[in-house]
Design a protein around this motif. Structure first.
Motif, mmCIF file in Angstrom:
data_model
loop_
_atom_site.group_PDB
_atom_site.id
_atom_site.type_symbol
_atom_site.label_atom_id
_atom_site.label_comp_id
_atom_site.label_asym_id
_atom_site.label_seq_id
_atom_site.Cartn_x
_atom_site.Cartn_y
_atom_site.Cartn_z
ATOM 1 N N VAL A 226 -12.004 -13.516 20.242
ATOM 2 C CA VAL A 226 -10.910 -13.489 21.213
ATOM 3 C C VAL A 226 -9.655 -13.120 20.440
ATOM 4 O O VAL A 226 -9.233 -13.859 19.541
ATOM 5 N N VAL A 227 -9.092 -11.971 20.756
ATOM 6 C CA VAL A 227 -7.905 -11.463 20.061
ATOM 7 C C VAL A 227 -6.763 -11.369 21.066
ATOM 8 O O VAL A 227 -6.880 -10.676 22.083
ATOM 9 N N ARG A 228 -5.673 -12.057 20.793
ATOM 10 C CA ARG A 228 -4.501 -11.996 21.660
ATOM 11 C C ARG A 228 -3.578 -10.848 21.225
ATOM 12 O O ARG A 228 -3.582 -10.447 20.064
ATOM 13 N N GLY A 229 -2.796 -10.350 22.164
ATOM 14 C CA GLY A 229 -1.784 -9.356 21.814
ATOM 15 C C GLY A 229 -1.949 -8.011 22.482
ATOM 16 O O GLY A 229 -1.056 -7.172 22.428
ATOM 17 N N GLY A 230 -3.092 -7.758 23.111
ATOM 18 C CA GLY A 230 -3.291 -6.554 23.895
ATOM 19 C C GLY A 230 -3.234 -5.274 23.074
ATOM 20 O O GLY A 230 -3.551 -5.238 21.885
ATOM 21 N N ASP A 231 -2.809 -4.196 23.744
ATOM 22 C CA ASP A 231 -2.791 -2.876 23.124
ATOM 23 C C ASP A 231 -1.832 -2.805 21.941
ATOM 24 O O ASP A 231 -2.107 -2.114 20.947
ATOM 25 N N ALA A 232 -0.694 -3.517 22.042
ATOM 26 C CA ALA A 232 0.277 -3.484 20.940
ATOM 27 C C ALA A 232 -0.313 -4.092 19.673
ATOM 28 O O ALA A 232 -0.129 -3.553 18.568
ATOM 29 N N ARG A 233 -1.031 -5.185 19.839
ATOM 30 C CA ARG A 233 -1.671 -5.818 18.689
ATOM 31 C C ARG A 233 -2.746 -4.900 18.101
ATOM 32 O O ARG A 233 -2.846 -4.732 16.879
ATOM 33 N N LYS A 234 -3.530 -4.286 18.970
ATOM 34 C CA LYS A 234 -4.582 -3.385 18.503
ATOM 35 C C LYS A 234 -3.980 -2.220 17.716
ATOM 36 O O LYS A 234 -4.509 -1.829 16.667
ATOM 37 N N ALA A 235 -2.869 -1.686 18.210
ATOM 38 C CA ALA A 235 -2.235 -0.567 17.515
ATOM 39 C C ALA A 235 -1.744 -0.976 16.133
ATOM 40 O O ALA A 235 -1.872 -0.217 15.166
ATOM 41 N N THR A 236 -1.196 -2.171 16.029
ATOM 42 C CA THR A 236 -0.720 -2.655 14.730
ATOM 43 C C THR A 236 -1.872 -2.848 13.759
ATOM 44 O O THR A 236 -1.782 -2.482 12.577
ATOM 45 N N LEU A 237 -2.967 -3.429 14.239
ATOM 46 C CA LEU A 237 -4.130 -3.633 13.375
ATOM 47 C C LEU A 237 -4.741 -2.303 12.943
ATOM 48 O O LEU A 237 -5.161 -2.143 11.792
ATOM 49 N N ASP A 238 -4.773 -1.346 13.865
ATOM 50 C CA ASP A 238 -5.278 -0.017 13.513
ATOM 51 C C ASP A 238 -4.403 0.625 12.436
ATOM 52 O O ASP A 238 -4.905 1.222 11.472
ATOM 53 N N LEU A 239 -3.071 0.494 12.597
ATOM 54 C CA LEU A 239 -2.155 1.073 11.618
ATOM 55 C C LEU A 239 -2.315 0.387 10.264
ATOM 56 O O LEU A 239 -2.242 1.044 9.206
ATOM 57 N N ASN A 240 -2.553 -0.913 10.292
ATOM 58 C CA ASN A 240 -2.736 -1.638 9.031
ATOM 59 C C ASN A 240 -3.970 -1.147 8.277
ATOM 60 O O ASN A 240 -3.995 -1.183 7.037
ATOM 61 N N ARG A 241 -4.972 -0.676 9.012
ATOM 62 C CA ARG A 241 -6.168 -0.130 8.368
ATOM 63 C C ARG A 241 -5.953 1.306 7.892
ATOM 64 O O ARG A 241 -6.396 1.676 6.804
ATOM 65 N N THR A 242 -5.282 2.102 8.705
ATOM 66 C CA THR A 242 -5.170 3.530 8.393
ATOM 67 C C THR A 242 -3.964 3.870 7.526
ATOM 68 O O THR A 242 -3.991 4.838 6.761
ATOM 69 N N ASP A 243 -2.887 3.086 7.641
ATOM 70 C CA ASP A 243 -1.661 3.362 6.882
ATOM 71 C C ASP A 243 -0.990 2.044 6.518
ATOM 72 O O ASP A 243 0.086 1.721 7.019
ATOM 73 N N PRO A 244 -1.627 1.261 5.651
ATOM 74 C CA PRO A 244 -1.053 -0.054 5.315
ATOM 75 C C PRO A 244 0.339 0.033 4.715
ATOM 76 O O PRO A 244 1.129 -0.912 4.856
ATOM 77 N N ALA A 245 0.679 1.162 4.072
ATOM 78 C CA ALA A 245 2.026 1.300 3.517
ATOM 79 C C ALA A 245 3.090 1.256 4.603
ATOM 80 O O ALA A 245 4.215 0.792 4.364
ATOM 81 N N ALA A 246 2.759 1.731 5.802
ATOM 82 C CA ALA A 246 3.711 1.681 6.904
ATOM 83 C C ALA A 246 3.998 0.234 7.316
ATOM 84 O O ALA A 246 5.143 -0.122 7.634
ATOM 85 N N ILE A 247 2.964 -0.590 7.302
ATOM 86 C CA ILE A 247 3.154 -2.009 7.613
ATOM 87 C C ILE A 247 3.951 -2.677 6.494
ATOM 88 O O ILE A 247 4.843 -3.497 6.744
ATOM 89 N N ASP A 248 3.647 -2.310 5.251
ATOM 90 C CA ASP A 248 4.427 -2.843 4.123
ATOM 91 C C ASP A 248 5.911 -2.537 4.315
ATOM 92 O O ASP A 248 6.770 -3.403 4.060
ATOM 93 N N GLN A 249 6.234 -1.325 4.750
ATOM 94 C CA GLN A 249 7.629 -0.943 4.930
ATOM 95 C C GLN A 249 8.281 -1.739 6.047
ATOM 96 O O GLN A 249 9.431 -2.149 5.930
ATOM 97 N N ARG A 250 7.542 -1.971 7.126
ATOM 98 C CA ARG A 250 8.087 -2.787 8.220
ATOM 99 C C ARG A 250 8.510 -4.160 7.699
ATOM 100 O O ARG A 250 9.592 -4.656 8.005
#
Length: 268
Positions: A226-250
């Motif tokens: 059970v994952v809370r957060g909807g599409d926005a959460r999914k997009a963030t998790l996807d970005l963390n996998r594909t471009d973790p440097a972008a999350i680091d910058q955030r």
């Protein structure tokens, strides 16, 4: 899983997510044993739930203590006649820079958030197998899916709980016991009272009834997660996998403000 008549043990049941799980399970006809460290709040929670018509009992104890875990199992079997569901909900957090968190605080998080659920699950497994329709629900955290600065110890513990649940689900496949892992985001509970981070920092508080509604729906659907957060959460998790440097910058951009907001977050 149909909750009507199911026998459930819920740790950390005095308040927050644990209490709300009890309330929503009780409304669907589950029979309940709640546990918590402090007898008075636990007794008050049990009385509030009984007033709604739920069949509920309280067994006070600290799940980090082996004797208390054994007593909880014995009492649950005596009161309910067996156990169908174990909800590993009890948890603790201490945020801040790693070097500012004491060894005792780190050990406490690992103990209550990871080791104790593992040991409690091991203890309860024979009863859950006897049920023939057993379920383990592990309440992890969104931080278990993506590391957040100043939550290193908590991320380690909850990340460990998540992988424990996944491995155990596969270990128990075909044996009549299912495992669900829950990844709630920031939830409006007493555990979050000392966290001052806001929605702009990723800590928008979700209503506890909504979070638990998703958990109950997951249980009824035999979900894996059970994952809370909807599409926005999914997009963030996807970005963390594909471009973790972008999350680091955030996080770099907000780091001073985030540190100031969460360094006082403590609920152990």
């Amino acid at each position: 899983m149909i909750l009507l008549g199911k026998r459930a043990v819920i740790t950390g049941g005095s308040s927050g997510i644990g209490y709300e799980i009890a309330a929503q399970m009780g409304a669907k006809g589950a029979r309940l044993v709640l546990t918590g460290r402090r007898p008075e709040p636990l007794a008050a929670a049990v009385e509030r739930l009984k007033a709604t018509g739920a069949e509920v009992f309280g067994v006070a104890g600290d799940i980090t203590d082996g004797t208390a875990r054994a007593v909880l199992l014995d009492q649950a079997v005596a009161l309910l006649g067996g156990v169908d569901i174990l909800v590993n909900n009890a948890g603790g957090v201490r945020a801040g820079r790693l070097e500012d968190i004491t060894e005792d605080e780190l050990r406490a998080m690992i103990d209550v958030d990871l080791l104790s659920p593992m040991l409690l699950t091991r203890l309860f497994l024979p009863e859950l197998r006897r049920s023939g329709d057993g379920l383990i629900v592990n309440i992890a955290s969104g931080i278990a899916q993506m590391g957040v600065p100043f939550y290193t110890g908590y991320a380690a513990a909850k990340g460990g709980l998540a992988r424990f649940g996944e491995a155990l689900r596969r270990e128990l496949k075909g044996e009549g016991v299912h495992v669900i892992t829950v990844f709630p985001g920031a939830t409006d509970t007493p555990m979050m009272a000392t966290n001052k981070a806001d929605a702009g920092m990723g800590f928008a508080l979700q209503p506890v009834a909504d979070v638990v509604g998703s958990i109950i729906a997951g249980i009824e659907a035999d979900a894996f997660e059970v994952v809370r957060g909807g599409d926005a959460r999914k997009a963030t998790l996807d970005l963390n996998r594909t471009d973790p440097a972008a999350i680091d910058q955030r996080f770099l951009d907000m780091k001073p403000a985030l540190e100031a907001a969460v360094s006082g977050h403590s609920a152990l």
